[in-house]
Design a protein around this motif. Structure first.
Motif, mmCIF file in Angstrom:
data_model
loop_
_atom_site.group_PDB
_atom_site.id
_atom_site.type_symbol
_atom_site.label_atom_id
_atom_site.label_comp_id
_atom_site.label_asym_id
_atom_site.label_seq_id
_atom_site.Cartn_x
_atom_site.Cartn_y
_atom_site.Cartn_z
ATOM 1 N N MET A 1 -63.418 32.745 69.499
ATOM 2 C CA MET A 1 -62.521 31.766 68.803
ATOM 3 C C MET A 1 -62.767 32.380 67.222
ATOM 4 O O MET A 1 -63.674 32.752 66.693
ATOM 5 N N ASP A 2 -61.743 31.857 66.738
ATOM 6 C CA ASP A 2 -61.512 32.584 65.168
ATOM 7 C C ASP A 2 -61.575 31.540 64.143
ATOM 8 O O ASP A 2 -61.542 31.956 62.738
ATOM 9 N N LEU A 3 -61.578 30.097 64.236
ATOM 10 C CA LEU A 3 -61.752 29.028 63.460
ATOM 11 C C LEU A 3 -62.695 29.260 62.643
ATOM 12 O O LEU A 3 -64.194 29.484 63.222
ATOM 13 N N ILE A 4 -62.473 29.275 61.242
ATOM 14 C CA ILE A 4 -63.665 28.916 60.285
ATOM 15 C C ILE A 4 -63.220 27.956 59.293
ATOM 16 O O ILE A 4 -62.307 28.252 58.750
ATOM 17 N N LEU A 5 -64.150 27.089 59.054
ATOM 18 C CA LEU A 5 -63.961 26.150 58.043
ATOM 19 C C LEU A 5 -64.881 26.232 56.842
ATOM 20 O O LEU A 5 -66.105 26.769 57.070
ATOM 21 N N GLU A 6 -64.519 25.858 55.798
ATOM 22 C CA GLU A 6 -65.363 26.153 54.596
ATOM 23 C C GLU A 6 -65.474 24.828 53.677
ATOM 24 O O GLU A 6 -64.128 24.023 53.487
ATOM 25 N N THR A 7 -66.437 24.500 53.160
ATOM 26 C CA THR A 7 -66.663 23.160 52.298
ATOM 27 C C THR A 7 -67.408 24.034 50.968
ATOM 28 O O THR A 7 -67.319 24.945 50.814
ATOM 29 N N GLU A 8 -67.504 22.990 49.921
ATOM 30 C CA GLU A 8 -68.170 23.492 48.959
ATOM 31 C C GLU A 8 -69.334 24.377 49.034
ATOM 32 O O GLU A 8 -69.471 25.387 48.344
ATOM 33 N N ARG A 9 -70.283 23.881 49.981
ATOM 34 C CA ARG A 9 -71.521 24.468 49.999
ATOM 35 C C ARG A 9 -71.763 25.160 51.505
ATOM 36 O O ARG A 9 -72.409 25.966 51.630
ATOM 37 N N LEU A 10 -70.788 25.204 52.208
ATOM 38 C CA LEU A 10 -71.114 25.456 53.699
ATOM 39 C C LEU A 10 -69.848 26.310 54.203
ATOM 40 O O LEU A 10 -68.730 26.194 53.955
ATOM 41 N N ILE A 11 -70.282 27.024 55.079
ATOM 42 C CA ILE A 11 -69.320 27.812 56.086
ATOM 43 C C ILE A 11 -69.693 27.304 57.355
ATOM 44 O O ILE A 11 -70.794 27.231 58.009
ATOM 45 N N LEU A 12 -68.462 26.605 58.316
ATOM 46 C CA LEU A 12 -68.619 26.417 59.603
ATOM 47 C C LEU A 12 -68.036 27.420 60.438
ATOM 48 O O LEU A 12 -66.928 27.504 60.300
ATOM 49 N N ARG A 13 -68.911 27.822 61.274
ATOM 50 C CA ARG A 13 -68.226 29.053 62.036
ATOM 51 C C ARG A 13 -68.821 28.997 63.634
ATOM 52 O O ARG A 13 -69.741 28.211 63.901
ATOM 53 N N PRO A 14 -68.148 29.383 64.404
ATOM 54 C CA PRO A 14 -68.579 29.440 65.932
ATOM 55 C C PRO A 14 -69.964 29.873 66.042
ATOM 56 O O PRO A 14 -70.338 30.973 65.217
ATOM 57 N N LEU A 15 -70.857 29.330 66.782
ATOM 58 C CA LEU A 15 -72.237 29.827 67.015
ATOM 59 C C LEU A 15 -71.993 31.057 67.802
ATOM 60 O O LEU A 15 -71.158 31.195 68.828
ATOM 61 N N GLU A 16 -73.005 31.907 67.750
ATOM 62 C CA GLU A 16 -73.041 33.222 68.455
ATOM 63 C C GLU A 16 -74.488 33.374 69.189
ATOM 64 O O GLU A 16 -75.522 32.776 68.647
ATOM 65 N N LEU A 17 -74.461 34.213 70.192
ATOM 66 C CA LEU A 17 -75.875 34.457 70.657
ATOM 67 C C LEU A 17 -76.922 34.966 69.624
ATOM 68 O O LEU A 17 -77.799 34.789 69.854
ATOM 69 N N SER A 18 -76.384 35.733 68.463
ATOM 70 C CA SER A 18 -77.271 36.238 67.725
ATOM 71 C C SER A 18 -77.641 35.131 66.677
ATOM 72 O O SER A 18 -78.865 35.518 65.836
ATOM 73 N N ILE B 1 -76.644 27.687 73.297
ATOM 74 C CA ILE B 1 -75.938 28.367 72.639
ATOM 75 C C ILE B 1 -74.579 28.929 73.492
ATOM 76 O O ILE B 1 -73.305 28.934 73.213
ATOM 77 N N GLN B 2 -75.018 29.542 74.643
ATOM 78 C CA GLN B 2 -74.252 29.936 75.823
ATOM 79 C C GLN B 2 -73.329 29.001 76.291
ATOM 80 O O GLN B 2 -71.863 29.224 76.590
ATOM 81 N N LYS B 3 -73.800 27.638 76.434
ATOM 82 C CA LYS B 3 -73.062 26.476 76.770
ATOM 83 C C LYS B 3 -71.921 26.170 75.842
ATOM 84 O O LYS B 3 -71.048 25.927 76.152
#
Length: 175
Positions: free
Chosen positions: A1-18, A50-52
């Protein structure tokens, strides 16, 4: 999944197993787990969770995302829209907004900030007519956030002997 959202203080990105170490650290706190239906009790369970979520990305092209604090580049929680295809409060096949944060990041506006980004994405990009949310009635903080950002309380229902507050936000009410 390629979607990334940004706010003033945050990056919202897909969770990863790492993310499992920081994700488990967030969940390995009785105050964070206090209002969860199914608290995570081990790194193995955190990895499975996270895998779920990763599987939900593949199936629904949406799910809860990692919330990364720009200032530190560390995972401080998760937030996002989730497609619910199981019955909840007499609803099925709907999107709900959810979030969870490490305790040290409570009361700093991160739930509000990330939730507003998801509402904007859900209504303006996904063109959803309605987004739902729920919170255990005793969870004052979550209920406060949902009302603050514009969700309308509709009713209460019981799950696992806990009273939940049900909310909706209709696209026509989003500003």
């Amino acid at each position: 999944m390629d979607l990334i959202l940004e706010t003033e203080r945050l990056i919202l990105r897909p969770l990863e197993l790492s993310d499992v170490d920081d994700f488990f650290l967030m969940n390995d706190n009785p105050n964070v787990n206090r209002y969860l239906r199914y608290p995570l009790k081990s790194k193995i369970e955190a990895n499975q969770y996270i895998q779920k979520i990763i599987n939900e990305y593949k199936k629904n092209n949406m799910g809860r995302f990692a919330v990364i604090l720009k200032e530190t580049n560390k995972l401080i929680g998760f937030s996002g829209l989730k497609f619910r295809d199981t019955l909840e409060n007499n609803y099925i096949n709907f999107y709900d907004l959810g979030y969870r944060f490490s305790e040290e990041h409570w009361h700093k506006g991160f739930a509000t900030e990330s939730s507003l980004a998801w509402l904007e994405y859900g209504f303006n990009t996904m063109k959803l007519p309605t987004i739902h949310a729920c919170a255990i009635s005793e969870n004052i903080g979550s209920n406060k956030v949902l009302k603050k950002i514009g969700f309308e309380f509709t009713n209460q229902y019981t799950v696992n002997n806990s009273i939940h507050n049900w909310y909706k936000f209709e696209n026509k009410n989003f500003k």
